[in-house]
Design an enzyme around this catalytic site. Structure first.
Site, PDB file in Angstrom:
ATOM      1  N   GLY A  29     -72.070  -5.579  69.220  1.00 16.50           N
ATOM      2  CA  GLY A  29     -71.151  -4.522  68.803  1.00 16.50           C
ATOM      3  C   GLY A  29     -70.666  -4.798  67.398  1.00 16.50           C
ATOM      4  O   GLY A  29     -70.656  -5.951  66.952  1.00 16.50           O
ATOM      5  N   GLN A  78     -65.321  -4.262  60.000  1.00 18.60           N
ATOM      6  CA  GLN A  78     -66.008  -5.559  59.888  1.00 18.60           C
ATOM      7  C   GLN A  78     -67.008  -5.578  58.735  1.00 18.60           C
ATOM      8  O   GLN A  78     -67.458  -6.648  58.326  1.00 18.60           O
ATOM      9  CB  GLN A  78     -66.736  -5.894  61.194  1.00 18.60           C
ATOM     10  N   CYS A 109     -67.064 -13.187  68.100  1.00 24.16           N
ATOM     11  CA  CYS A 109     -66.928 -12.085  67.145  1.00 24.16           C
ATOM     12  C   CYS A 109     -67.662 -12.444  65.860  1.00 24.16           C
ATOM     13  O   CYS A 109     -67.521 -13.564  65.366  1.00 24.16           O
ATOM     14  CB  CYS A 109     -65.441 -11.866  66.866  1.00 24.16           C
ATOM     15  N   LEU A 110     -68.427 -11.510  65.325  1.00 24.19           N
ATOM     16  CA  LEU A 110     -69.186 -11.782  64.092  1.00 24.19           C
ATOM     17  C   LEU A 110     -68.259 -12.095  62.917  1.00 24.19           C
ATOM     18  O   LEU A 110     -68.660 -12.775  61.984  1.00 24.19           O
ATOM     19  CB  LEU A 110     -70.080 -10.585  63.733  1.00 24.19           C
ATOM     20  N   HIS A 149     -63.556  -4.439  72.887  1.00 22.66           N
ATOM     21  CA  HIS A 149     -63.458  -5.394  71.773  1.00 22.66           C
ATOM     22  C   HIS A 149     -63.566  -4.634  70.439  1.00 22.66           C
ATOM     23  O   HIS A 149     -62.789  -4.885  69.513  1.00 22.66           O
ATOM     24  CB  HIS A 149     -64.566  -6.444  71.918  1.00 22.66           C
ATOM     25  N   GLU A 150     -64.527  -3.706  70.368  1.00 21.26           N
ATOM     26  CA  GLU A 150     -64.752  -2.976  69.102  1.00 21.26           C
ATOM     27  C   GLU A 150     -63.650  -1.948  68.835  1.00 21.26           C
ATOM     28  O   GLU A 150     -63.267  -1.763  67.680  1.00 21.26           O
ATOM     29  CB  GLU A 150     -66.135  -2.316  69.098  1.00 21.26           C
ATOM     30  N   HIS A 171     -60.927  -3.648  67.214  1.00 19.34           N
ATOM     31  CA  HIS A 171     -61.159  -3.815  65.771  1.00 19.34           C
ATOM     32  C   HIS A 171     -60.675  -2.587  64.992  1.00 19.34           C
ATOM     33  O   HIS A 171     -60.028  -2.722  63.951  1.00 19.34           O
ATOM     34  CB  HIS A 171     -62.650  -4.000  65.468  1.00 19.34           C
TER      35      HIS A 171
END
Ligand code: ZN
Length: 186
Positions: free
Chosen positions: A46, A51, A95-96, A137-138, A141
């Protein structure tokens, strides 16, 4: 198609609540295509627009590498919102934007999400398990929330050193990144 650098923990854009997209245009479509490519290269499941340093309220999901979810083609969610949640469960997340930091996060088990697709048509999706988790999660963000915010103070303290190093840009990744010092100068 291009791979966009991922903004790292400490970047102020990751704390921004992104405003809804009003219409689809070529810029948005290009962003979504680039986000798919970035997510693929970074081996993520995701990715949210902030991000990659953007402020459009959009996220992409690709769970096709996961055996039990391989039927689900990668898709984009524009202006997503969770309209129903049920149950609760704990699962490890990463997380990236926060490389190498992982921890258990408690979230709803099932959700119903309303969003617009790439044709700007309103859609609803019911999801459970990992798919629900990625979407939550996204969406977090897009609201400026990180999975770390769901941890207790004690658990967060366990990651203090790693987080400091990420903020300093002392981190190796196999995808392009923007360290926070650089991101916050822009
Ligand atoms: Zn993340």
């Amino acid at each position: 198609m291009s791979v966009l650098p991922v903004y790292l923990y400490g970047s102020t854009i990751l704390r921004k609540k992104l405003p809804p997209v009003k219409e689809i245009d070529d810029t948005l479509i290009k962003l979504i295509i680039d986000m798919f490519e970035t997510m693929r290269v970074a081996n993520g499941i995701g990715l949210a627009a902030n991000q990659v340093g953007r402020t459009e309220r959009v996220l992409v999901v690709d769970v096709s590498e996961i055996e039990e979810l391989k039927e689900i083609a990668p898709f984009a969610l524009i202006n997503p919102e969770v309209i129903e949640r049920e149950g609760g469960c704990s699962m490890e997340e990463g997380c990236l934007s926060i490389p190498d930091v992982r921890d258990e996060v408690e979230r709803a088990e099932f959700i119903k999400v309303r969003y617009r697709d790439v044709n700007f048509e309103e859609c609803e999706l019911e999801a459970g398990g990992l798919l629900a988790r990625v979407i939550m999660h996204e969406i977090d963000h897009l609201d400026g929330v990180l999975f770390l915010d769901h941890l207790t103070k004690d658990k967060l303290a366990d990651h203090k050193m790693e987080l400091k190093e990420i903020k300093r840009g002392n981190i190796e990744t196999d995808y392009p990144v923007v360290p926070s010092a650089e991101a916050n100068k822009k």
